[in-house]
Write a protein that holds these residues in place. Structure first.
Motif, PDB file in Angstrom:
ATOM      1  N   LEU A  78       6.594   1.513  -1.974  1.00  0.00           N
ATOM      2  CA  LEU A  78       6.512   1.110  -0.575  1.00  0.00           C
ATOM      3  C   LEU A  78       7.888   0.829   0.014  1.00  0.00           C
ATOM      4  N   GLY A  79       8.063   1.187   1.280  1.00  0.00           N
ATOM      5  CA  GLY A  79       9.272   0.861   2.002  1.00  0.00           C
ATOM      6  C   GLY A  79      10.282   1.972   2.146  1.00  0.00           C
ATOM      7  N   TYR A  80      10.184   3.030   1.357  1.00  0.00           N
ATOM      8  CA  TYR A  80      11.187   4.091   1.418  1.00  0.00           C
ATOM      9  C   TYR A  80      11.168   4.836   2.750  1.00  0.00           C
ATOM     10  N   ILE A  81       9.998   5.008   3.345  1.00  0.00           N
ATOM     11  CA  ILE A  81       9.922   5.770   4.600  1.00  0.00           C
ATOM     12  C   ILE A  81       9.927   4.858   5.824  1.00  0.00           C
ATOM     13  N   HIS A  82      10.052   3.555   5.597  1.00  0.00           N
ATOM     14  CA  HIS A  82      10.126   2.565   6.683  1.00  0.00           C
ATOM     15  C   HIS A  82       8.894   2.579   7.580  1.00  0.00           C
ATOM     16  N   GLU A  83       7.748   2.821   6.976  1.00  0.00           N
ATOM     17  CA  GLU A  83       6.456   2.782   7.684  1.00  0.00           C
ATOM     18  C   GLU A  83       5.533   1.829   6.934  1.00  0.00           C
ATOM     19  N   ASP A  84       5.983   0.588   6.767  1.00  0.00           N
ATOM     20  CA  ASP A  84       5.258  -0.374   5.938  1.00  0.00           C
ATOM     21  C   ASP A  84       3.811  -0.569   6.379  1.00  0.00           C
ATOM     22  N   GLN A  85       3.571  -0.712   7.671  1.00  0.00           N
ATOM     23  CA  GLN A  85       2.206  -0.936   8.147  1.00  0.00           C
ATOM     24  C   GLN A  85       1.311   0.253   7.825  1.00  0.00           C
ATOM     25  N   ALA A  86       1.825   1.462   7.995  1.00  0.00           N
ATOM     26  CA  ALA A  86       1.042   2.663   7.692  1.00  0.00           C
ATOM     27  C   ALA A  86       0.745   2.748   6.191  1.00  0.00           C
ATOM     28  N   GLU A  87       1.730   2.411   5.364  1.00  0.00           N
ATOM     29  CA  GLU A  87       1.519   2.478   3.916  1.00  0.00           C
ATOM     30  C   GLU A  87       0.508   1.429   3.454  1.00  0.00           C
ATOM     31  N   VAL A  88       0.639   0.214   3.963  1.00  0.00           N
ATOM     32  CA  VAL A  88      -0.327  -0.834   3.604  1.00  0.00           C
ATOM     33  C   VAL A  88      -1.714  -0.457   4.141  1.00  0.00           C
ATOM     34  N   GLY A  89      -1.772   0.126   5.320  1.00  0.00           N
ATOM     35  CA  GLY A  89      -3.047   0.593   5.872  1.00  0.00           C
ATOM     36  C   GLY A  89      -3.681   1.675   5.016  1.00  0.00           C
ATOM     37  N   SER A  90      -2.868   2.530   4.420  1.00  0.00           N
ATOM     38  CA  SER A  90      -3.381   3.576   3.531  1.00  0.00           C
ATOM     39  C   SER A  90      -3.966   2.978   2.255  1.00  0.00           C
ATOM     40  N   ILE A  91      -3.297   1.981   1.713  1.00  0.00           N
ATOM     41  CA  ILE A  91      -3.831   1.306   0.528  1.00  0.00           C
ATOM     42  C   ILE A  91      -5.142   0.609   0.884  1.00  0.00           C
ATOM     43  N   LYS A  92      -5.194  -0.002   2.046  1.00  0.00           N
ATOM     44  CA  LYS A  92      -6.429  -0.637   2.514  1.00  0.00           C
ATOM     45  C   LYS A  92      -7.553   0.393   2.609  1.00  0.00           C
ATOM     46  N   ALA A  93      -7.263   1.579   3.134  1.00  0.00           N
ATOM     47  CA  ALA A  93      -8.285   2.635   3.242  1.00  0.00           C
ATOM     48  C   ALA A  93      -8.788   3.049   1.858  1.00  0.00           C
ATOM     49  N   MET A  94      -7.878   3.147   0.877  1.00  0.00           N
ATOM     50  CA  MET A  94      -8.295   3.504  -0.490  1.00  0.00           C
ATOM     51  C   MET A  94      -9.169   2.401  -1.083  1.00  0.00           C
ATOM     52  N   LEU A  95      -8.783   1.143  -0.853  1.00  0.00           N
ATOM     53  CA  LEU A  95      -9.591   0.026  -1.364  1.00  0.00           C
ATOM     54  C   LEU A  95     -10.979   0.013  -0.725  1.00  0.00           C
ATOM     55  N   HIS A  96     -11.055   0.278   0.576  1.00  0.00           N
ATOM     56  CA  HIS A  96     -12.359   0.338   1.256  1.00  0.00           C
ATOM     57  C   HIS A  96     -13.222   1.461   0.695  1.00  0.00           C
ATOM     58  N   MET A  97     -12.625   2.626   0.444  1.00  0.00           N
ATOM     59  CA  MET A  97     -13.396   3.749  -0.090  1.00  0.00           C
ATOM     60  C   MET A  97     -13.849   3.466  -1.518  1.00  0.00           C
ATOM     61  N   LEU A  98     -12.985   2.865  -2.326  1.00  0.00           N
ATOM     62  CA  LEU A  98     -13.402   2.497  -3.685  1.00  0.00           C
ATOM     63  C   LEU A  98     -14.581   1.526  -3.632  1.00  0.00           C
TER      64      LEU A  98
END
Length: 133
Positions: A97-117
């Motif tokens: 996390l943090g390399y592309i400087h889109e922290d909110q988008a990356e955390v949102g993507s992890i949230k989407a994976m957790l919701h799908m799981l």
């Protein structure tokens, strides 16, 4: 409680879905050098690799580890990467996390994976990989 049956067909194995980057694949990136390149330590097995080895009799491991991509693609297409028979998943993107400087988008993507799981009836582990020599 789930509105869907989580029963698997007879004689089938549950899916263990693995998400992460190059460290999940054992790369062990330890630091950046002065030229902006990556210094690597000795390859090491990730939590997902060790768990997959232990679960091979009961689960089919589905590897979604893609070095350098981060969680955006996997999170956006979570329903494709997490099949309905998934009962366990690991997310090992924290070092990426943090390399592309889109922290909110990356955390949102992890949230989407957790919701799908969760929707698939799977247990989920978010794992922080600490690289070392």
């Amino acid at each position: 409680p789930s509105c869907q049956s989580l029963d698997l067909p007879p004689k089938s194995k549950a899916v263990f879905s693995v998400f992460g980057g190059s460290n999940t694949q054992g790369a062990n990136a330890v630091s950046l050098n002065a030229r902006g390149g990556t210094n690597y330590g000795r390859a090491n097995p990730s939590f997902a690799r060790l768990l997959a080895d232990r679960l091979r009799d009961t689960h089919i491991a589905k590897w979604n580890a893609d070095g350098g991509s981060g969680p955006l693609l996997a999170g956006t297409c979570a329903s494709l990467f997490i099949p309905p028979d998934t009962r366990l998943g690991t997310i090992e993107y924290l070092p990426n996390l943090g390399y592309i400087h889109e922290d909110q988008a990356e955390v949102g993507s992890i949230k989407a994976m957790l919701h799908m799981l969760h929707a698939r009836g799977a247990f989920a582990f978010v794992v922080n990989i600490v690289s070392g020599r």
